[in-house]
Design a protein around this motif. Structure first.
Motif, PDB file in Angstrom:
ATOM      1  N   LEU A 158      36.505  18.087 -53.643  1.00 43.88           N
ATOM      2  CA  LEU A 158      36.450  17.528 -52.553  1.00 43.88           C
ATOM      3  C   LEU A 158      35.608  15.783 -52.329  1.00 43.88           C
ATOM      4  CD1 LEU A 158      35.312  21.434 -51.975  1.00 43.88           C
ATOM      5  CD2 LEU A 158      37.117  20.320 -50.856  1.00 43.88           C
ATOM      6  N   ILE A 159      35.576  16.323 -50.991  1.00 43.16           N
ATOM      7  CA  ILE A 159      34.527  14.975 -50.636  1.00 43.16           C
ATOM      8  C   ILE A 159      33.439  15.372 -49.895  1.00 43.16           C
ATOM      9  CG2 ILE A 159      34.602  12.721 -49.249  1.00 43.16           C
ATOM     10  CD1 ILE A 159      36.372  11.750 -49.358  1.00 43.16           C
ATOM     11  N   ARG A 160      31.478  14.999 -50.391  1.00 40.57           N
ATOM     12  CA  ARG A 160      31.054  16.044 -49.333  1.00 40.57           C
ATOM     13  C   ARG A 160      30.888  15.214 -48.495  1.00 40.57           C
ATOM     14  NH1 ARG A 160      27.794  19.460 -52.219  1.00 40.57           N
ATOM     15  NH2 ARG A 160      25.176  18.894 -51.025  1.00 40.57           N
ATOM     16  N   VAL A 161      30.736  15.903 -47.029  1.00 38.85           N
ATOM     17  CA  VAL A 161      30.398  15.399 -45.952  1.00 38.85           C
ATOM     18  C   VAL A 161      28.625  15.024 -45.557  1.00 38.85           C
ATOM     19  CG1 VAL A 161      30.597  14.346 -43.591  1.00 38.85           C
ATOM     20  CG2 VAL A 161      32.859  14.616 -45.557  1.00 38.85           C
ATOM     21  N   GLU A 162      27.639  15.316 -45.830  1.00 34.06           N
ATOM     22  CA  GLU A 162      26.488  15.231 -45.288  1.00 34.06           C
ATOM     23  C   GLU A 162      26.132  14.818 -44.151  1.00 34.06           C
ATOM     24  OE1 GLU A 162      24.051  14.528 -48.910  1.00 34.06           O
ATOM     25  OE2 GLU A 162      25.278  16.432 -50.017  1.00 34.06           O
ATOM     26  N   ARG A 163      26.402  13.314 -43.161  1.00 36.71           N
ATOM     27  CA  ARG A 163      26.287  12.842 -42.145  1.00 36.71           C
ATOM     28  C   ARG A 163      27.690  12.860 -41.540  1.00 36.71           C
ATOM     29  NH1 ARG A 163      24.610  10.553 -46.515  1.00 36.71           N
ATOM     30  NH2 ARG A 163      22.150   9.540 -46.761  1.00 36.71           N
ATOM     31  N   GLY A 164      27.817  14.382 -40.748  1.00 39.29           N
ATOM     32  CA  GLY A 164      28.997  14.647 -40.233  1.00 39.29           C
ATOM     33  C   GLY A 164      28.556  14.453 -38.849  1.00 39.29           C
ATOM     34  N   GLY A 192      26.924  15.389 -35.670  1.00 44.24           N
ATOM     35  CA  GLY A 192      25.652  16.375 -34.988  1.00 44.24           C
ATOM     36  C   GLY A 192      24.905  16.733 -36.492  1.00 44.24           C
ATOM     37  N   GLY A 193      25.186  15.805 -36.943  1.00 50.94           N
ATOM     38  CA  GLY A 193      24.419  16.120 -38.901  1.00 50.94           C
ATOM     39  C   GLY A 193      25.208  17.414 -39.200  1.00 50.94           C
ATOM     40  N   ARG A 194      26.119  18.122 -39.375  1.00 53.40           N
ATOM     41  CA  ARG A 194      26.774  18.957 -39.806  1.00 53.40           C
ATOM     42  C   ARG A 194      27.314  18.692 -41.211  1.00 53.40           C
ATOM     43  NH1 ARG A 194      28.174  20.190 -34.541  1.00 53.40           N
ATOM     44  NH2 ARG A 194      30.104  19.363 -35.243  1.00 53.40           N
ATOM     45  N   TYR A 195      27.125  19.565 -42.275  1.00 58.44           N
ATOM     46  CA  TYR A 195      27.612  18.969 -43.145  1.00 58.44           C
ATOM     47  C   TYR A 195      28.958  19.796 -43.842  1.00 58.44           C
ATOM     48  CZ  TYR A 195      28.868  20.587 -48.030  1.00 58.44           C
ATOM     49  OH  TYR A 195      29.010  20.853 -49.757  1.00 58.44           O
ATOM     50  N   ARG A 196      29.512  19.608 -44.260  1.00 64.56           N
ATOM     51  CA  ARG A 196      31.093  20.100 -44.882  1.00 64.56           C
ATOM     52  C   ARG A 196      31.883  19.446 -45.544  1.00 64.56           C
ATOM     53  NH1 ARG A 196      32.630  15.449 -40.981  1.00 64.56           N
ATOM     54  NH2 ARG A 196      34.460  14.847 -41.212  1.00 64.56           N
ATOM     55  N   ASN A 197      33.122  20.022 -46.681  1.00 59.85           N
ATOM     56  CA  ASN A 197      33.400  19.202 -47.328  1.00 59.85           C
ATOM     57  C   ASN A 197      34.943  18.885 -47.039  1.00 59.85           C
ATOM     58  OD1 ASN A 197      32.162  20.001 -49.953  1.00 59.85           O
ATOM     59  ND2 ASN A 197      32.338  22.033 -49.185  1.00 59.85           N
ATOM     60  N   ALA A 198      35.274  17.962 -47.576  1.00 56.03           N
ATOM     61  CA  ALA A 198      36.635  17.411 -46.945  1.00 56.03           C
ATOM     62  C   ALA A 198      37.508  16.980 -48.422  1.00 56.03           C
ATOM     63  CB  ALA A 198      36.092  16.025 -46.399  1.00 56.03           C
ATOM     64  N   LEU A 199      38.689  16.508 -48.072  1.00 53.92           N
ATOM     65  CA  LEU A 199      39.925  17.417 -48.647  1.00 53.92           C
ATOM     66  C   LEU A 199      39.461  15.205 -49.909  1.00 53.92           C
ATOM     67  CD1 LEU A 199      42.364  18.765 -48.970  1.00 53.92           C
ATOM     68  CD2 LEU A 199      43.766  16.774 -47.923  1.00 53.92           C
ATOM     69  N   LEU A 200      40.094  15.946 -50.636  1.00 57.18           N
ATOM     70  CA  LEU A 200      40.033  14.521 -51.932  1.00 57.18           C
ATOM     71  C   LEU A 200      41.856  14.799 -52.421  1.00 57.18           C
ATOM     72  CD1 LEU A 200      38.800  12.393 -53.431  1.00 57.18           C
ATOM     73  CD2 LEU A 200      37.711  13.854 -55.060  1.00 57.18           C
ATOM     74  N   PRO A 201      42.560  14.235 -51.661  1.00 56.98           N
ATOM     75  CA  PRO A 201      43.687  14.318 -52.584  1.00 56.98           C
ATOM     76  C   PRO A 201      43.657  13.418 -53.904  1.00 56.98           C
ATOM     77  CG  PRO A 201      43.738  13.313 -50.258  1.00 56.98           C
ATOM     78  CD  PRO A 201      42.617  13.360 -50.558  1.00 56.98           C
ATOM     79  N   ALA A 202      44.480  13.612 -54.407  1.00 61.46           N
ATOM     80  CA  ALA A 202      44.716  13.160 -55.704  1.00 61.46           C
ATOM     81  C   ALA A 202      45.319  11.328 -55.942  1.00 61.46           C
ATOM     82  CB  ALA A 202      45.741  13.772 -56.815  1.00 61.46           C
ATOM     83  N   ASP A 203      45.806  11.215 -55.265  1.00 61.92           N
ATOM     84  CA  ASP A 203      46.077   9.463 -55.474  1.00 61.92           C
ATOM     85  C   ASP A 203      45.027   9.096 -55.303  1.00 61.92           C
ATOM     86  OD1 ASP A 203      49.280  10.030 -56.105  1.00 61.92           O
ATOM     87  OD2 ASP A 203      49.165   9.782 -54.173  1.00 61.92           O
ATOM     88  N   LEU A 204      44.565   9.660 -54.155  1.00 61.44           N
ATOM     89  CA  LEU A 204      42.773   8.806 -53.358  1.00 61.44           C
ATOM     90  C   LEU A 204      42.416   8.871 -54.056  1.00 61.44           C
ATOM     91  CD1 LEU A 204      41.178   7.251 -51.122  1.00 61.44           C
ATOM     92  CD2 LEU A 204      40.703  10.396 -50.507  1.00 61.44           C
ATOM     93  N   LEU A 205      42.037  10.046 -55.157  1.00 61.92           N
ATOM     94  CA  LEU A 205      40.582   9.685 -56.313  1.00 61.92           C
ATOM     95  C   LEU A 205      41.236   8.967 -57.640  1.00 61.92           C
ATOM     96  CD1 LEU A 205      38.341  11.393 -57.871  1.00 61.92           C
ATOM     97  CD2 LEU A 205      39.947  12.275 -59.235  1.00 61.92           C
TER      98      LEU A 205
END
Length: 233
Positions: free
Chosen positions: A91-97, A99-112
Motif C-alpha cells: 500500500l501507499i499511505r496518502v496523508e496529504r490527500g 481535503g486533508g483526507r487520509y487513504r491507502n492507495a494501490l502499490l503494484p508489484a512492478d511499481l515497488l
C-alpha cells in the motif's frame, strides 16, 4: 473569466456576506453559474508505456509511474515520503490527500520494484533519506514541485510523439479509466481515487471506450443485417 473561477468568487462572496458580515440577505442574489463538464483526456495503455519510457531519468519515471500505477494526484505524488511506501501490505499511505483526507492507495508489484531501484540510485546520489521525501526537489530537504512534475509529463509526451494535451492528472484519469475497462467495481475505484462522491468516479464511464465496445446493441440481436446479404446501393 472562466466559469469555474467566477463560481469560486461567488462562493467566497456568499461566505463573506453570510458568515463574516452576518448579512445573508446580500448573498441571495449571488448565483453560481452552471457550466458543461469536459471529458478528461485519457491515454491508451500503449501511450502510457511510451510516455514512461520517454522520461529522461529513473526519478522522473518513478514519479510518473506512481501517478499512473496508484492513481495519485500530482500534489499527492510530490508530498510522498519514503515511509509512506508500505511494502509489507503493498500500500501507499496518502496523508496529504484532497481535503486533508487520509487513504491507502494501490502499490503494484512492478511499481515497488521500480521504487526500490530509485531508492538505491537516490542513496548513491546522496539525495534519499529514510525519513525524507520520496521524490526530492533540487534541494534534498524539499519535495519536487508540482510545476516540475507537470513539465516532466509535457516533455515526456512530446518525446513520445503523443499529440494529446497531457499533464500529471492525465495519468490519474488513465488509471481510473483503465481499471473501469478491466471490470473493476466502480466503488473500489472511488476508494482508490479518494473521491468523496461516487458521481465523480462515475464520470469515467463516459471515456471508458473498451467498456462501450463490449456492449452488444439490441439491433445486432435482431439478426436483420447479415454480412454479405445487403445489396450495394
Amino acid at each position: 473569466m472562466p466559469v469555474p473561477t467566477l463560481n469560486a468568487i461567488v462562493s467566497a462572496l456568499r461566505f463573506f456576506f453570510t458568515h463574516t458580515l452576518d448579512r445573508p440577505d446580500l448573498a441571495r442574489r449571488l448565483v453560481r453559474l452552471a457550466y458543461p463538464l469536459t471529458l478528461p483526456v485519457v491515454l491508451s495503455r500503449d501511450e502510457v508505456t511510451r510516455l514512461l519510457d520517454a522520461t529522461t531519468c529513473l526519478k522522473h519515471q518513478a514519479a510518473l509511474s506512481v501517478a499512473y500505477g496508484a492513481g495519485l494526484r500530482v500534489a499527492e505524488v510530490a508530498a510522498l515520503k519514503v515511509i509512506d511506501i508500505d511494502s509489507a501490505r503493498m500500500l501507499i499511505r496518502v496523508e496529504r490527500g484532497k481535503g486533508g483526507r487520509y487513504r491507502n492507495a494501490l502499490l503494484p508489484a512492478d511499481l515497488l520494484t521500480l521504487l526500490r531501484q530509485w531508492w538505491k540510485v537516490g542513496r548513491q546520489q546522496g539525495v534519499m533519506q529514510r525519513d525524507g521525501w520520496l521524490f526530492p526537489g533540487q534541494h534534498p530537504m524539499k519535495p519536487i514541485s508540482t510545476r516540475h512534475l507537470h513539465r516532466i509529463v509535457v516533455e515526456a509526451a512530446r518525446a513520445a510523439d503523443i499529440a494529446k494535451r497531457v499533464g500529471p492528472h492525465t495519468l490519474r484519469h488513465s488509471f481510473a479509466t483503465h481499471l473501469l475497462e478491466d471490470g473493476i467495481d466502480i466503488r473500489v475505484i472511488q476508494v482508490l481515487l479518494g473521491h468523496a462522491k461516487l458521481e465523480n468516479t462515475a464520470f469515467y464511464t463516459k471515456v471508458a471506450t473498451r467498456t462501450v465496445r463490449t456492449v452488444t446493441s439490441p439491433l445486432d440481436k435482431l439478426g436483420l443485417f447479415k454480412t454479405g446479404e445487403i445489396a450495394p446501393g
